[in-house]
Design a protein around this motif. Structure first.
Motif, PDB file in Angstrom:
ATOM      1  N   TYR A   8       5.713   0.654   1.648  1.00 26.35           N
ATOM      2  CA  TYR A   8       4.415   1.328   1.583  1.00 26.35           C
ATOM      3  C   TYR A   8       3.342   0.365   1.075  1.00 26.35           C
ATOM      4  CZ  TYR A   8       1.053   4.999   0.130  1.00 26.35           C
ATOM      5  OH  TYR A   8      -0.060   5.787  -0.036  1.00 26.35           O
ATOM      6  N   ILE A   9       3.685  -0.337  -0.018  1.00 25.87           N
ATOM      7  CA  ILE A   9       2.725  -1.246  -0.630  1.00 25.87           C
ATOM      8  C   ILE A   9       2.410  -2.423   0.300  1.00 25.87           C
ATOM      9  CG2 ILE A   9       2.329  -2.851  -2.559  1.00 25.87           C
ATOM     10  CD1 ILE A   9       2.328  -0.006  -3.557  1.00 25.87           C
ATOM     11  N   SER A  10       3.454  -3.034   0.874  1.00 30.94           N
ATOM     12  CA  SER A  10       3.179  -4.240   1.672  1.00 30.94           C
ATOM     13  C   SER A  10       2.446  -3.896   2.966  1.00 30.94           C
ATOM     14  CB  SER A  10       4.455  -5.036   1.937  1.00 30.94           C
ATOM     15  OG  SER A  10       5.452  -4.216   2.448  1.00 30.94           O
ATOM     16  N   LYS A  11       2.726  -2.725   3.514  1.00 31.52           N
ATOM     17  CA  LYS A  11       1.992  -2.272   4.696  1.00 31.52           C
ATOM     18  C   LYS A  11       0.486  -2.187   4.413  1.00 31.52           C
ATOM     19  CE  LYS A  11       2.740   1.115   8.254  1.00 31.52           C
ATOM     20  NZ  LYS A  11       3.300   2.422   8.626  1.00 31.52           N
ATOM     21  N   ARG A  12       0.169  -1.687   3.214  1.00 33.03           N
ATOM     22  CA  ARG A  12      -1.242  -1.554   2.854  1.00 33.03           C
ATOM     23  C   ARG A  12      -1.897  -2.906   2.560  1.00 33.03           C
ATOM     24  NH1 ARG A  12       0.815   2.809   3.510  1.00 33.03           N
ATOM     25  NH2 ARG A  12      -0.405   4.714   3.727  1.00 33.03           N
ATOM     26  N   LEU A  13      -1.118  -3.825   2.046  1.00 34.82           N
ATOM     27  CA  LEU A  13      -1.661  -5.167   1.818  1.00 34.82           C
ATOM     28  C   LEU A  13      -1.951  -5.845   3.157  1.00 34.82           C
ATOM     29  CD1 LEU A  13       0.567  -6.323  -1.196  1.00 34.82           C
ATOM     30  CD2 LEU A  13      -1.861  -5.700  -1.256  1.00 34.82           C
ATOM     31  N   ILE A  54      -2.792  -4.280   5.968  1.00 35.58           N
ATOM     32  CA  ILE A  54      -3.995  -3.636   6.507  1.00 35.58           C
ATOM     33  C   ILE A  54      -5.256  -4.161   5.816  1.00 35.58           C
ATOM     34  CG2 ILE A  54      -5.201  -1.417   6.704  1.00 35.58           C
ATOM     35  CD1 ILE A  54      -2.373  -0.168   7.101  1.00 35.58           C
ATOM     36  N   ALA A  55      -5.140  -4.378   4.504  1.00 32.18           N
ATOM     37  CA  ALA A  55      -6.275  -4.948   3.769  1.00 32.18           C
ATOM     38  C   ALA A  55      -6.646  -6.308   4.357  1.00 32.18           C
ATOM     39  CB  ALA A  55      -5.916  -5.086   2.290  1.00 32.18           C
ATOM     40  N   ASN A  56      -5.633  -7.092   4.708  1.00 34.66           N
ATOM     41  CA  ASN A  56      -5.879  -8.406   5.308  1.00 34.66           C
ATOM     42  C   ASN A  56      -6.517  -8.305   6.685  1.00 34.66           C
ATOM     43  OD1 ASN A  56      -5.445 -10.803   3.902  1.00 34.66           O
ATOM     44  ND2 ASN A  56      -3.261 -10.330   3.748  1.00 34.66           N
ATOM     45  N   ILE A  57      -6.061  -7.335   7.471  1.00 35.73           N
ATOM     46  CA  ILE A  57      -6.660  -7.107   8.797  1.00 35.73           C
ATOM     47  C   ILE A  57      -8.159  -6.833   8.634  1.00 35.73           C
ATOM     48  CG2 ILE A  57      -6.749  -5.516  10.765  1.00 35.73           C
ATOM     49  CD1 ILE A  57      -3.737  -5.153  10.503  1.00 35.73           C
ATOM     50  N   HIS A  58      -8.484  -5.992   7.663  1.00 36.11           N
ATOM     51  CA  HIS A  58      -9.898  -5.663   7.436  1.00 36.11           C
ATOM     52  C   HIS A  58     -10.705  -6.875   6.985  1.00 36.11           C
ATOM     53  CE1 HIS A  58      -8.411  -1.373   7.244  1.00 36.11           C
ATOM     54  NE2 HIS A  58      -9.376  -1.318   8.132  1.00 36.11           N
ATOM     55  N   LYS A  59     -10.068  -7.720   6.177  1.00 39.94           N
ATOM     56  CA  LYS A  59     -10.751  -8.945   5.748  1.00 39.94           C
ATOM     57  C   LYS A  59     -11.064  -9.812   6.958  1.00 39.94           C
ATOM     58  CE  LYS A  59      -9.164  -9.695   1.188  1.00 39.94           C
ATOM     59  NZ  LYS A  59      -8.027 -10.191   0.418  1.00 39.94           N
ATOM     60  N   LYS A  60     -10.064  -9.908   7.861  1.00 41.70           N
ATOM     61  CA  LYS A  60     -10.219 -10.749   9.050  1.00 41.70           C
ATOM     62  C   LYS A  60     -11.321 -10.263   9.968  1.00 41.70           C
ATOM     63  CE  LYS A  60      -5.726 -12.956   9.510  1.00 41.70           C
ATOM     64  NZ  LYS A  60      -4.403 -12.343   9.755  1.00 41.70           N
ATOM     65  N   VAL A  61     -11.496  -8.932  10.091  1.00 41.15           N
ATOM     66  CA  VAL A  61     -12.560  -8.431  10.970  1.00 41.15           C
ATOM     67  C   VAL A  61     -13.919  -8.451  10.260  1.00 41.15           C
ATOM     68  CG1 VAL A  61     -10.979  -7.013  12.339  1.00 41.15           C
ATOM     69  CG2 VAL A  61     -12.206  -5.965  10.429  1.00 41.15           C
ATOM     70  N   GLY A  62     -13.947  -8.923   9.021  1.00 38.79           N
ATOM     71  CA  GLY A  62     -15.211  -9.101   8.317  1.00 38.79           C
ATOM     72  C   GLY A  62     -15.757  -7.842   7.657  1.00 38.79           C
ATOM     73  N   ASN A  93      -7.095   5.906  -5.002  1.00 37.72           N
ATOM     74  CA  ASN A  93      -7.424   4.830  -5.925  1.00 37.72           C
ATOM     75  C   ASN A  93      -6.429   3.679  -5.811  1.00 37.72           C
ATOM     76  OD1 ASN A  93      -6.817   3.610  -8.847  1.00 37.72           O
ATOM     77  ND2 ASN A  93      -8.997   4.078  -8.717  1.00 37.72           N
ATOM     78  N   LEU A  94      -5.156   4.017  -5.671  1.00 36.38           N
ATOM     79  CA  LEU A  94      -4.133   2.976  -5.514  1.00 36.38           C
ATOM     80  C   LEU A  94      -4.411   2.150  -4.257  1.00 36.38           C
ATOM     81  CD1 LEU A  94      -1.448   1.734  -6.502  1.00 36.38           C
ATOM     82  CD2 LEU A  94      -0.248   3.437  -5.107  1.00 36.38           C
ATOM     83  N   GLU A  95      -4.806   2.823  -3.174  1.00 36.54           N
ATOM     84  CA  GLU A  95      -5.138   2.093  -1.941  1.00 36.54           C
ATOM     85  C   GLU A  95      -6.279   1.112  -2.190  1.00 36.54           C
ATOM     86  OE1 GLU A  95      -4.850   3.376   1.822  1.00 36.54           O
ATOM     87  OE2 GLU A  95      -2.960   4.350   1.317  1.00 36.54           O
ATOM     88  N   GLN A  96      -7.253   1.558  -2.960  1.00 36.88           N
ATOM     89  CA  GLN A  96      -8.407   0.695  -3.228  1.00 36.88           C
ATOM     90  C   GLN A  96      -8.020  -0.468  -4.117  1.00 36.88           C
ATOM     91  OE1 GLN A  96     -12.041   3.259  -4.095  1.00 36.88           O
ATOM     92  NE2 GLN A  96     -10.575   4.809  -3.449  1.00 36.88           N
ATOM     93  N   GLN A  97      -7.121  -0.213  -5.076  1.00 36.87           N
ATOM     94  CA  GLN A  97      -6.633  -1.312  -5.914  1.00 36.87           C
ATOM     95  C   GLN A  97      -5.979  -2.394  -5.061  1.00 36.87           C
ATOM     96  OE1 GLN A  97      -4.244  -0.293  -9.343  1.00 36.87           O
ATOM     97  NE2 GLN A  97      -5.170   1.721  -9.491  1.00 36.87           N
ATOM     98  N   LEU A  98      -5.196  -1.954  -4.056  1.00 34.22           N
ATOM     99  CA  LEU A  98      -4.491  -2.914  -3.208  1.00 34.22           C
ATOM    100  C   LEU A  98      -5.465  -3.714  -2.351  1.00 34.22           C
ATOM    101  CD1 LEU A  98      -1.497  -0.653  -2.104  1.00 34.22           C
ATOM    102  CD2 LEU A  98      -1.473  -2.484  -3.808  1.00 34.22           C
ATOM    103  N   VAL A  99      -6.526  -3.055  -1.911  1.00 29.89           N
ATOM    104  CA  VAL A  99      -7.511  -3.719  -1.064  1.00 29.89           C
ATOM    105  C   VAL A  99      -8.272  -4.786  -1.843  1.00 29.89           C
ATOM    106  CG1 VAL A  99      -9.679  -3.380   0.164  1.00 29.89           C
ATOM    107  CG2 VAL A  99      -7.802  -1.788   0.507  1.00 29.89           C
ATOM    108  N   LEU A 100      -8.525  -4.498  -3.121  1.00 30.96           N
ATOM    109  CA  LEU A 100      -9.344  -5.422  -3.919  1.00 30.96           C
ATOM    110  C   LEU A 100      -8.517  -6.571  -4.495  1.00 30.96           C
ATOM    111  CD1 LEU A 100     -11.655  -2.854  -5.760  1.00 30.96           C
ATOM    112  CD2 LEU A 100     -12.131  -4.189  -3.697  1.00 30.96           C
ATOM    113  N   GLU A 101      -7.217  -6.550  -4.280  1.00 28.73           N
ATOM    114  CA  GLU A 101      -6.323  -7.626  -4.767  1.00 28.73           C
ATOM    115  C   GLU A 101      -6.875  -9.004  -4.421  1.00 28.73           C
ATOM    116  OE1 GLU A 101      -2.713  -8.300  -5.881  1.00 28.73           O
ATOM    117  OE2 GLU A 101      -3.516  -6.764  -7.190  1.00 28.73           O
TER     118      GLU A 101
END
Ligand code: HEM
Length: 178
Positions: free
Chosen positions: A112-117, A119-127, A170-178
């Motif tokens: 669950y956690i690594s999947k969200r990490l 996705i966070a990277n995908i979003h970073k890549k699309v700017g 909130n946990l999702e947001q914590q993972l995104v801001l890593e």
């Protein structure tokens, strides 16, 4: 009511033991920190159980949740451009739907956690900038809370459900801001 003892790790039990070991693997230290993050927002087994109970309600309302999400998103020119360039609304509606329903499986584990990490990277890549990401989460939260208010049995249940859902967001947001 089942509670987690202060030093007991709810999600990554091995991490607590190995955190004290100077030779421990780096990812284990990361897991121990995740444990601390989850303890800090008071995410417990009770929350995971409640998520599972809420799943049918969320599935019933999933079209409204994803429709509202993307309607608000395409009103922001910058965001619409990102989507047109990298994907499509129909495609993203489908992946968001799966992503949201998965939250209500109540299985916060390594996968669950690594999947969200990822996705966070995908979003970073699309700017996608964090401010838009956080705005999008607030939009999701608005709809979740309204659905809960309409569907909950009584005020106590409403409060608990809102607290549980906001913890997971909130946990999702914590993972995104890593
Ligand atoms: C991809 C969720 C916010 C644009 C994805 C995927 C998920 C997701 C699950 C699929 C990744 C995959 O293909 O496996 C979310 C969540 C958000 C959010 C939970 C916030 C609550 C946004 C926003 C935009 C956006 C605000 C605005 C532009 C995209 C794009 C992709 C994508 C363009 C696809 C990239 C690609 O396929 O290469 N998102 N998203 N997302 N998201 Fe989001």
């Amino acid at each position: 009511k089942k509670r987690v003892a202060p030093h007991e790790s709810l999600f990554f039990p091995r991490a607590a033991e190995q955190a004290a070991d100077p030779d421990s693997h780096h990812s284990i230290q990361g897991e121990e920190e995740l444990n601390e993050q989850m303890r800090m927002i008071d995410l417990t087994d009770d929350d995971l159980e409640l998520l599972r109970r809420m799943k049918p309600v969320m599935e019933r309302n999933i079209d409204e949740i994803t429709d509202r999400f993307y309607n608000s998103l395409i009103n922001v020119v910058k965001l619409e451009q990102i989507i047109v360039k990298h994907s499509s609304i129909d495609r993203l509606k489908q992946t968001l739907r799966e992503h949201i329903v998965e939250i209500f499986d109540g299985n916060v584990d390594n996968r669950y956690i690594s999947k969200r990490l990822v996705i966070a990277n995908i979003h970073k890549k699309v700017g996608l900038e964090p401010k838009w990401y956080l705005s999008a989460f607030q939009n999701l939260q608005n709809v979740f809370i309204r659905v809960i208010y309409n569907e909950a049995f009584n005020d106590t249940e409403r409060l608990t459900m809102v607290q549980t859902v906001t913890k997971l967001l909130n946990l999702e947001q914590q993972l995104v801001l890593e």
